[in-house]
Design a protein around this motif. Structure first.
Motif, mmCIF file in Angstrom:
data_model
loop_
_atom_site.group_PDB
_atom_site.id
_atom_site.type_symbol
_atom_site.label_atom_id
_atom_site.label_comp_id
_atom_site.label_asym_id
_atom_site.label_seq_id
_atom_site.Cartn_x
_atom_site.Cartn_y
_atom_site.Cartn_z
ATOM 1 N N GLY A 22 0.760 -1.168 0.014
ATOM 2 C CA GLY A 22 0.107 -0.028 -0.101
ATOM 3 C C GLY A 22 0.714 1.098 0.036
ATOM 4 O O GLY A 22 0.575 2.205 -0.930
ATOM 5 N N THR A 23 1.890 1.335 0.887
ATOM 6 C CA THR A 23 2.670 2.550 0.806
ATOM 7 C C THR A 23 3.445 2.511 -0.461
ATOM 8 O O THR A 23 3.969 3.732 -0.745
ATOM 9 C CB THR A 23 3.543 2.572 2.236
ATOM 10 O OG1 THR A 23 4.425 1.439 2.249
ATOM 11 C CG2 THR A 23 2.768 2.768 3.461
ATOM 12 N N VAL A 75 4.626 9.771 0.549
ATOM 13 C CA VAL A 75 5.518 9.156 1.219
ATOM 14 C C VAL A 75 5.078 8.679 2.745
ATOM 15 O O VAL A 75 5.129 9.781 3.378
ATOM 16 C CB VAL A 75 6.848 9.226 1.137
ATOM 17 C CG1 VAL A 75 8.028 8.351 1.794
ATOM 18 C CG2 VAL A 75 7.466 9.687 -0.386
ATOM 19 N N LEU A 76 4.951 7.551 3.138
ATOM 20 C CA LEU A 76 4.525 6.908 4.539
ATOM 21 C C LEU A 76 5.067 5.590 4.885
ATOM 22 O O LEU A 76 5.306 5.004 4.009
ATOM 23 C CB LEU A 76 3.182 7.006 4.794
ATOM 24 C CG LEU A 76 2.159 8.233 4.557
ATOM 25 C CD1 LEU A 76 0.794 7.943 4.489
ATOM 26 C CD2 LEU A 76 2.700 8.997 5.577
ATOM 27 N N PRO A 77 5.642 5.514 6.103
ATOM 28 C CA PRO A 77 6.057 4.168 6.526
ATOM 29 C C PRO A 77 4.830 3.290 6.381
ATOM 30 O O PRO A 77 3.886 3.736 6.796
ATOM 31 C CB PRO A 77 6.428 4.353 7.977
ATOM 32 C CG PRO A 77 5.753 5.567 8.276
ATOM 33 C CD PRO A 77 5.487 6.418 7.198
ATOM 34 N N PRO A 78 4.819 2.045 6.503
ATOM 35 C CA PRO A 78 3.833 0.943 6.472
ATOM 36 C C PRO A 78 3.097 1.333 7.618
ATOM 37 O O PRO A 78 1.650 1.010 7.632
ATOM 38 C CB PRO A 78 4.395 -0.162 5.998
ATOM 39 C CG PRO A 78 5.682 -0.316 5.495
ATOM 40 C CD PRO A 78 6.084 1.361 5.833
ATOM 41 N N ASP A 79 3.569 1.299 8.911
ATOM 42 C CA ASP A 79 2.878 1.257 9.889
ATOM 43 C C ASP A 79 1.897 2.246 10.229
ATOM 44 O O ASP A 79 0.729 2.445 11.019
ATOM 45 C CB ASP A 79 3.680 1.244 11.231
ATOM 46 C CG ASP A 79 4.634 2.331 11.465
ATOM 47 O OD1 ASP A 79 4.654 3.197 10.642
ATOM 48 O OD2 ASP A 79 5.214 2.234 12.231
ATOM 49 N N ALA A 80 2.025 3.538 9.344
ATOM 50 C CA ALA A 80 1.062 4.776 9.274
ATOM 51 C C ALA A 80 -0.442 4.336 8.676
ATOM 52 O O ALA A 80 -1.198 5.057 9.014
ATOM 53 C CB ALA A 80 1.729 5.751 8.557
#
Length: 165
Positions: A62-63, A73-78
């Protein structure tokens, strides 16, 4: 002549995808405007996302898709927990596709959308981005799939709950 970037005609494509619904504080959700490469005369609005690669988690896919398709741009845990899953069947590029989808919602404020990281075929079949309220999208009849307005509502509800807690 067939396009070598597309599966051979008649191929049934089964895939698992991760899809991301960015939600602004005003309740509008970011979608992409594009078309099937074989039916450019019939554009539609669709969600950001794509296939999960081998070794990727849904959140990682997803990211990655969010970064590639719109430059966020985001980390996966976001992404948090998924807000919906479904399986749809449709045709694209002359091939039947059976797609298992997992949807994530993320709250965003001001974001700058860019198509700079898109692949060539995406650049050829995606013309714009837009921010939509579910009811407005539903009224156009231009959602890529009948489930999309309901998914927008679920994403907005999930983000509203997250912001309230």
């Amino acid at each position: 002549m067939t396009d070598p970037r597309l599966p051979p005609p008649g191929t049934v494509v089964r895939r698992t995808t991760a899809r991301v619904l960015p939600v602004r504080p005003d309740g509008k959700v970011l979608l992409l405007h594009g078309w099937d490469p074989l039916k450019p005369q019939t554009p539609y609005w669709f969600t950001i996302g794509g296939a999960v690669n081998d070794g990727e988690t849904l959140a990682e896919a997803g990211t990655r898709e969010l970064r590639e398709e719109v430059g966020i741009v985001l980390p996966p845990d976001a992404l948090g927990d998924p807000v919906a899953t479904n399986t749809i069947e449709f045709e694209w590029g002359g091939c039947p596709i059976i797609q298992r989808q997992t949807f994530f919602a993320i709250g965003v404020d001001g974001v700058e959308v860019t198509f700079a990281n898109q692949e060539e075929l995406e650049l050829e079949t995606i013309s714009a981005h837009g921010w939509w309220h579910a009811d407005e999208l539903e009224a156009t009849g231009r959602a890529a799939h009948v489930t999309i307005p309901g998914l927008l509502r679920r994403a907005v509800d999930a983000i509203t709950l997250r912001r309230a807690s």
